[in-house]
Design a protein around this motif. Sequence first.
Motif, PDB file in Angstrom:
ATOM      1  N   ARG A  69       0.836  -1.206   0.000  1.00 27.01           N
ATOM      2  CA  ARG A  69       0.000   0.000   0.000  1.00 27.01           C
ATOM      3  C   ARG A  69       0.868   1.252   0.000  1.00 27.01           C
ATOM      4  NH1 ARG A  69      -3.592   2.991  -1.944  1.00 27.01           N
ATOM      5  NH2 ARG A  69      -4.813   4.203  -0.493  1.00 27.01           N
ATOM      6  N   ALA A  70       1.989   1.213   0.709  1.00 22.72           N
ATOM      7  CA  ALA A  70       2.908   2.353   0.725  1.00 22.72           C
ATOM      8  C   ALA A  70       3.437   2.626  -0.681  1.00 22.72           C
ATOM      9  CB  ALA A  70       4.061   2.092   1.692  1.00 22.72           C
ATOM     10  N   GLN A  71       3.733   1.581  -1.430  1.00 22.59           N
ATOM     11  CA  GLN A  71       4.195   1.770  -2.807  1.00 22.59           C
ATOM     12  C   GLN A  71       3.143   2.516  -3.618  1.00 22.59           C
ATOM     13  OE1 GLN A  71       5.206  -2.482  -3.451  1.00 22.59           O
ATOM     14  NE2 GLN A  71       7.060  -1.653  -4.393  1.00 22.59           N
ATOM     15  N   ASP A  72       1.889   2.130  -3.471  1.00 15.86           N
ATOM     16  CA  ASP A  72       0.806   2.819  -4.189  1.00 15.86           C
ATOM     17  C   ASP A  72       0.774   4.295  -3.824  1.00 15.86           C
ATOM     18  OD1 ASP A  72       0.030   0.388  -5.285  1.00 15.86           O
ATOM     19  OD2 ASP A  72      -1.588   0.065  -3.819  1.00 15.86           O
ATOM     20  N   LEU A  73       0.844   4.596  -2.540  1.00 12.80           N
ATOM     21  CA  LEU A  73       0.770   5.987  -2.089  1.00 12.80           C
ATOM     22  C   LEU A  73       1.992   6.794  -2.519  1.00 12.80           C
ATOM     23  CD1 LEU A  73      -0.734   5.460   1.477  1.00 12.80           C
ATOM     24  CD2 LEU A  73      -1.891   6.404  -0.530  1.00 12.80           C
ATOM     25  N   PHE A  96       9.753   1.260   9.142  1.00 18.51           N
ATOM     26  CA  PHE A  96       9.106   1.330   7.828  1.00 18.51           C
ATOM     27  C   PHE A  96      10.157   1.368   6.728  1.00 18.51           C
ATOM     28  CE2 PHE A  96       7.753   4.362   4.435  1.00 18.51           C
ATOM     29  CZ  PHE A  96       6.902   3.497   3.760  1.00 18.51           C
ATOM     30  N   SER A  97      11.134   2.263   6.866  1.00 20.08           N
ATOM     31  CA  SER A  97      12.165   2.401   5.836  1.00 20.08           C
ATOM     32  C   SER A  97      12.971   1.120   5.671  1.00 20.08           C
ATOM     33  CB  SER A  97      13.088   3.571   6.165  1.00 20.08           C
ATOM     34  OG  SER A  97      12.366   4.779   6.135  1.00 20.08           O
ATOM     35  N   SER A  98      13.312   0.483   6.779  1.00 19.11           N
ATOM     36  CA  SER A  98      14.078  -0.772   6.712  1.00 19.11           C
ATOM     37  C   SER A  98      13.287  -1.868   6.012  1.00 19.11           C
ATOM     38  CB  SER A  98      14.451  -1.247   8.118  1.00 19.11           C
ATOM     39  OG  SER A  98      15.300  -0.336   8.735  1.00 19.11           O
ATOM     40  N   ARG A  99      12.031  -2.016   6.409  1.00 13.60           N
ATOM     41  CA  ARG A  99      11.200  -3.068   5.817  1.00 13.60           C
ATOM     42  C   ARG A  99      10.926  -2.780   4.338  1.00 13.60           C
ATOM     43  NH1 ARG A  99      10.355  -8.134   5.435  1.00 13.60           N
ATOM     44  NH2 ARG A  99       8.205  -8.779   5.410  1.00 13.60           N
ATOM     45  N   PHE A 100      10.694  -1.515   4.011  1.00 14.98           N
ATOM     46  CA  PHE A 100      10.452  -1.130   2.624  1.00 14.98           C
ATOM     47  C   PHE A 100      11.667  -1.475   1.772  1.00 14.98           C
ATOM     48  CE2 PHE A 100      10.058   1.540  -1.062  1.00 14.98           C
ATOM     49  CZ  PHE A 100       8.696   1.676  -1.270  1.00 14.98           C
ATOM     50  N   ARG A 101      12.837  -1.100   2.244  1.00 14.03           N
ATOM     51  CA  ARG A 101      14.060  -1.371   1.476  1.00 14.03           C
ATOM     52  C   ARG A 101      14.304  -2.874   1.337  1.00 14.03           C
ATOM     53  NH1 ARG A 101      19.624   1.821   1.453  1.00 14.03           N
ATOM     54  NH2 ARG A 101      20.536   0.621  -0.213  1.00 14.03           N
ATOM     55  N   GLY A 105      13.847  -3.084  -2.378  1.00 10.49           N
ATOM     56  CA  GLY A 105      15.201  -2.964  -2.906  1.00 10.49           C
ATOM     57  C   GLY A 105      15.723  -1.540  -2.978  1.00 10.49           C
ATOM     58  N   GLU A 106      14.931  -0.586  -2.541  1.00  5.56           N
ATOM     59  CA  GLU A 106      15.366   0.810  -2.476  1.00  5.56           C
ATOM     60  C   GLU A 106      14.603   1.498  -1.353  1.00  5.56           C
ATOM     61  OE1 GLU A 106      14.391   3.076  -6.045  1.00  5.56           O
ATOM     62  OE2 GLU A 106      12.644   1.810  -6.376  1.00  5.56           O
ATOM     63  N   THR A 107      15.103   2.644  -0.940  1.00 10.66           N
ATOM     64  CA  THR A 107      14.450   3.370   0.144  1.00 10.66           C
ATOM     65  C   THR A 107      13.127   3.954  -0.340  1.00 10.66           C
ATOM     66  OG1 THR A 107      15.459   5.503  -0.367  1.00 10.66           O
ATOM     67  CG2 THR A 107      16.715   4.018   1.095  1.00 10.66           C
ATOM     68  N   PRO A 108      12.227   4.249   0.592  1.00 11.88           N
ATOM     69  CA  PRO A 108      10.969   4.884   0.185  1.00 11.88           C
ATOM     70  C   PRO A 108      11.199   6.216  -0.533  1.00 11.88           C
ATOM     71  CG  PRO A 108      10.836   4.159   2.463  1.00 11.88           C
ATOM     72  CD  PRO A 108      12.238   3.951   2.023  1.00 11.88           C
ATOM     73  N   SER A 109      12.165   6.995  -0.075  1.00  9.33           N
ATOM     74  CA  SER A 109      12.460   8.282  -0.718  1.00  9.33           C
ATOM     75  C   SER A 109      12.932   8.090  -2.149  1.00  9.33           C
ATOM     76  CB  SER A 109      13.524   9.045   0.070  1.00  9.33           C
ATOM     77  OG  SER A 109      13.069   9.315   1.366  1.00  9.33           O
ATOM     78  N   ASP A 110      13.833   7.129  -2.362  1.00  8.84           N
ATOM     79  CA  ASP A 110      14.325   6.865  -3.717  1.00  8.84           C
ATOM     80  C   ASP A 110      13.192   6.363  -4.617  1.00  8.84           C
ATOM     81  OD1 ASP A 110      16.867   7.641  -2.993  1.00  8.84           O
ATOM     82  OD2 ASP A 110      17.615   5.588  -2.719  1.00  8.84           O
ATOM     83  N   TYR A 115       9.510   7.888  -9.266  1.00 10.27           N
ATOM     84  CA  TYR A 115       8.212   8.099  -9.903  1.00 10.27           C
ATOM     85  C   TYR A 115       7.923   9.573 -10.130  1.00 10.27           C
ATOM     86  CZ  TYR A 115       7.071   3.239  -9.966  1.00 10.27           C
ATOM     87  OH  TYR A 115       7.079   1.907 -10.265  1.00 10.27           O
ATOM     88  N   ALA A 116       8.389  10.435  -9.244  1.00 11.67           N
ATOM     89  CA  ALA A 116       8.187  11.880  -9.419  1.00 11.67           C
ATOM     90  C   ALA A 116       8.961  12.372 -10.638  1.00 11.67           C
ATOM     91  CB  ALA A 116       8.623  12.631  -8.166  1.00 11.67           C
ATOM     92  N   GLU A 117      10.188  11.859 -10.826  1.00  4.69           N
ATOM     93  CA  GLU A 117      11.012  12.265 -11.967  1.00  4.69           C
ATOM     94  C   GLU A 117      10.431  11.777 -13.289  1.00  4.69           C
ATOM     95  OE1 GLU A 117      14.857  10.741 -10.925  1.00  4.69           O
ATOM     96  OE2 GLU A 117      15.251  12.379  -9.514  1.00  4.69           O
TER      97      GLU A 117
END
Length: 153
Positions: A69-73, A96-101, A105-110, A115-117
């Motif tokens: 769900r975080a990926q969608d958001l 959250f950041s650890s589990r996401f990565r 395979g990448e940080t939530p910010s990356d 996607y923003a770029e």
Amino acid sequence: MTTPARAPGDVLVHLRRARDHADRHYTEHLDLETLAAIAGLSRFHFQRLFKATYGRTPATYVSERRVERAQDLLRATNLTVTEVCHAVGFSSLGSFSSRFRELVGETPSDFQRRYAEAGAPRIPGCYIFQWGLAERAAPDPASQEKRAGAAGS
């Protein structure tokens, strides 16, 4: 008098009930006791059967659902990483950041930056919260400052 053992198909119905509950309520605090009670099983038996059936523990399943769900958001909204973290049910930005990565395979910010770029259209966060598409979390002063700084740029 002893109760008869449950047939495997009968247990699957109970496991699905708990899994479906986790799918619907992934933003809430879900512990093993709660999910086992929903399934009508002891927590230890539930944990063993859930892992044998779905290939992961209930806690792993819930955290994977939250990251999905975080990926969608992160892909589709202008919410900050901290707002997304709390919206999907994590209480700690670090976990959250650890589990996401670990899963993506990448940080939530990356992930969000990529996607923003790409210039994908973004849904304003106010609409996401207004329509109940994410849990409303307490405002985070750091994310408010980040937004104010970005608006002034």
